[in-house]
Design an enzyme around this catalytic site. Structure first.
Site, mmCIF file in Angstrom:
data_model
loop_
_atom_site.group_PDB
_atom_site.id
_atom_site.type_symbol
_atom_site.label_atom_id
_atom_site.label_comp_id
_atom_site.label_asym_id
_atom_site.label_seq_id
_atom_site.Cartn_x
_atom_site.Cartn_y
_atom_site.Cartn_z
ATOM 1 N N ASP A 13 0.821 -1.218 0.000
ATOM 2 C CA ASP A 13 0.000 0.000 0.000
ATOM 3 C C ASP A 13 0.852 1.265 0.000
ATOM 4 O OD1 ASP A 13 -2.314 -1.687 0.326
ATOM 5 O OD2 ASP A 13 -1.674 -1.912 2.395
ATOM 6 N N LYS A 16 2.219 1.967 -5.094
ATOM 7 C CA LYS A 16 2.952 1.432 -6.254
ATOM 8 C C LYS A 16 2.162 1.642 -7.536
ATOM 9 C CE LYS A 16 3.150 -2.641 -4.445
ATOM 10 N NZ LYS A 16 2.695 -2.310 -3.092
ATOM 11 N N GLY A 40 -4.579 -5.170 -5.369
ATOM 12 C CA GLY A 40 -5.395 -3.969 -5.236
ATOM 13 C C GLY A 40 -4.683 -2.655 -5.469
ATOM 14 N N HIS A 41 -4.362 -2.372 -6.725
ATOM 15 C CA HIS A 41 -3.782 -1.070 -7.072
ATOM 16 C C HIS A 41 -4.889 -0.062 -7.334
ATOM 17 C CE1 HIS A 41 0.183 -2.446 -7.154
ATOM 18 N NE2 HIS A 41 0.173 -3.030 -8.320
ATOM 19 N N GLN A 223 2.117 -6.448 -3.389
ATOM 20 C CA GLN A 223 2.581 -6.535 -1.996
ATOM 21 C C GLN A 223 3.935 -5.821 -1.879
ATOM 22 O OE1 GLN A 223 1.740 -9.941 -3.293
ATOM 23 N NE2 GLN A 223 -0.349 -9.399 -2.889
#
Ligand code: GDP
Length: 430
Positions: A13, A16, A40-41, A223
């Site tokens: 988080d 990125k 989850g971007h 991650q």
């Protein structure tokens, strides 16, 4: 051979997505090399928010070929849902390439992820329960099904039957659950084939063709460093290798193919789930609350409030080593604007008074260390609209300089807000 990697330097988080998006515009290929749909971007383009789980961020540029590499584990239903979402919003998804060697997440992986977490009770890992860990487990155990198996129904069924013999035994006898039905799973997975078959490809070949043609290939990590299966805070880690070295196995290139390794570091620290976190602020601490509130620190996929604390430079320096980072991008600097004083952790102190300049390898030590802080002055003004380094307040520039001196590699980008244009490019960026 210009390969570049984007890798998170903390526990994920870090932001990125926005840097992958930023750097992807120069790339021919944008390659995911590990992880699953637990990533989850978030990318914001012209005020429009895109949440991506599996598809590489480069998909938002029509000239980029987004590649899901062999190191990724794929839930085909989730991938199709994401393709539909992108198509509905006008993004052409036919360019996406999906490695035939990537492993499939199967229904029993999800079921086992759920029930085993429940069995672990207070020792639970805090997984996202999407079957990602069990799918990687089966890959190592050599009973996994791969994307290419979708193209051969007989092989698919044979492998499924073999896997189910053991999985159903475990589900029914260990966990008291109902067995899963091979016919139902086969029908469901075969129904995905029409949609996915045109995307399945030899992605290693594609990557090397681009590298041979001297095109930029951007490798996108999900991650982050301290969630790495080998180098993170095991067992509170992910089940793949997000560090830059993971590119080699997860995309099929040697280390020399990688020229640029951009470490993404948030201006403070957050962590989701369990595990050690030396600079964590206790719940209810007003600094932590403000960081959560200003940084929107809730999980993209889970909605869980993230644990928060000041920037840990001891970990950052270790992350620079683990990745051989060539540069850093500092994100969310704007979140720190209201603080009069900003702390950074420069060492740890153990229970017995020992001072640690490096991350101690023994986790029992890491669990108990106290952070040693240096206090830096805040800048006391909003920086969201700043576009150039010289327009940042002096104290903000000093903060960035302090980080880069401690880390030992240059900071080449600073982000001051979530939008594409809220990125300050430092003069030394390539
Ligand atoms: P990732 O897991 O590292 O890819 O993190 P994301 O790309 O999902 O980013 C996390 C969140 O931070 C998203 O909601 C972004 O819009 C937001 N974000 C990214 N950069 C900045 C920034 O510089 N400032 C602020 N305030 N938010 C940011």
């Amino acid at each position: 051979m210009p390969g570049a990697v984007i890798v998170g330097m903390q526990w994920g988080d870090e932001g990125k997505g926005r840097f992958t998006d930023y750097l992807a515009k120069e790339a021919a290929l944008c390659v995911r090399y590990q992880g699953g749909h637990n990533a989850g971007h978030t990318i914001i383009v012209d005020g429009e928010v895109f949440k991506l789980q599996l598809v590489p961020s480069g998909v938002l540029y029509p000239w980029v070929t987004p590649v899901i590499g062999n190191g990724v584990v794929v839930d085909p239903a989730v991938l199709i849902e994401e393709l539909d979402m992108l198509e509905r919003r006008g993004v052409d998804t036919r360019r996406i390439r999906l490695s035939g060697n990537a492993h499939l997440i199967m229904p029993y992986h999800q079921e086992l992820d759920r029930v085993s977490e429940r069995y672990l009770g207070k020792n639970k890992l805090g997984t996202t329960k999407r079957g990602i860990g069990p799918a990687y487990g089966d890959k190592a155990w050599r009973v996994g099904l791969r994307v290419q198996d979708l193209l051969d129904p007989k092989i698919f069924r044979a492998k499924l039957d073999l896997a189910l013999r053991e999985k159903n035994g475990v589900l029914t006898k260990v966990y008291n659950r109902l067995p899963l039905d091979a016919n139902e799973i086969t029908d469901r997975y075969m129904s995905y084939v029409e949609r996915l078959a045109p995307l399945i490809d030899d992605t290693v070949h594609l990557v090397h063709e681009a590298l041979d043609a001297q095109q930029w290939v951007l490798f996108e990590g999900a991650q982050a460093t301290f969630l790495d299966l080998d180098h993170g805070t095991y067992p509170y880690v992910t089940s793949s290798n997000p560090i830059a070295g993971g590119v080699c196995t997860g995309a099929g290139v040697g280390p020399r193919a990688i020229e640029r390794i951009v470490g993404i570091v948030k201006a403070y620290t957050t962590r989701v789930g369990s595990g050690p976190f030396p600079t964590e602020l206790p719940e209810g601490d007003p600094v932590g609350d403000l960081l959560v509130e200003r940084g929107g620190e809730f999980g993209t996929n889970t909605g869980r409030r993230r644990r928060t604390g000041w920037l840990d430079l001891v970990m950052l320096r270790h992350a620079v080593r683990l990745n051989t980072a060539t540069e850093l991008a500092v994100t969310k600097l704007d979140v720190l604007s209201p603080f009069d004083e900003i702390k950074v952790c420069v060492a740890y102190e153990g229970d017995d008074g020992t001072r640690y300049e490096h991350v101690p390898y023994h986790q029992s030590v890491l669990h108990h260390v106290r952070p040693v802080y240096e206090t830096l002055p805040g800048w006391g003004s909003d920086i969201e609209a700043v576009a150039r380094l010289e327009d940042l307040p002096g104290a903000a520039r000093d903060y960035v300089r302090y980080v880069e001196e401690f880390a030992g590699v240059p900071v080449t980008f600073v982000s001051v807000g979530p939008a594409r244009d809220q990125t300050v490019v430092l003069p030394r960026a390539a």
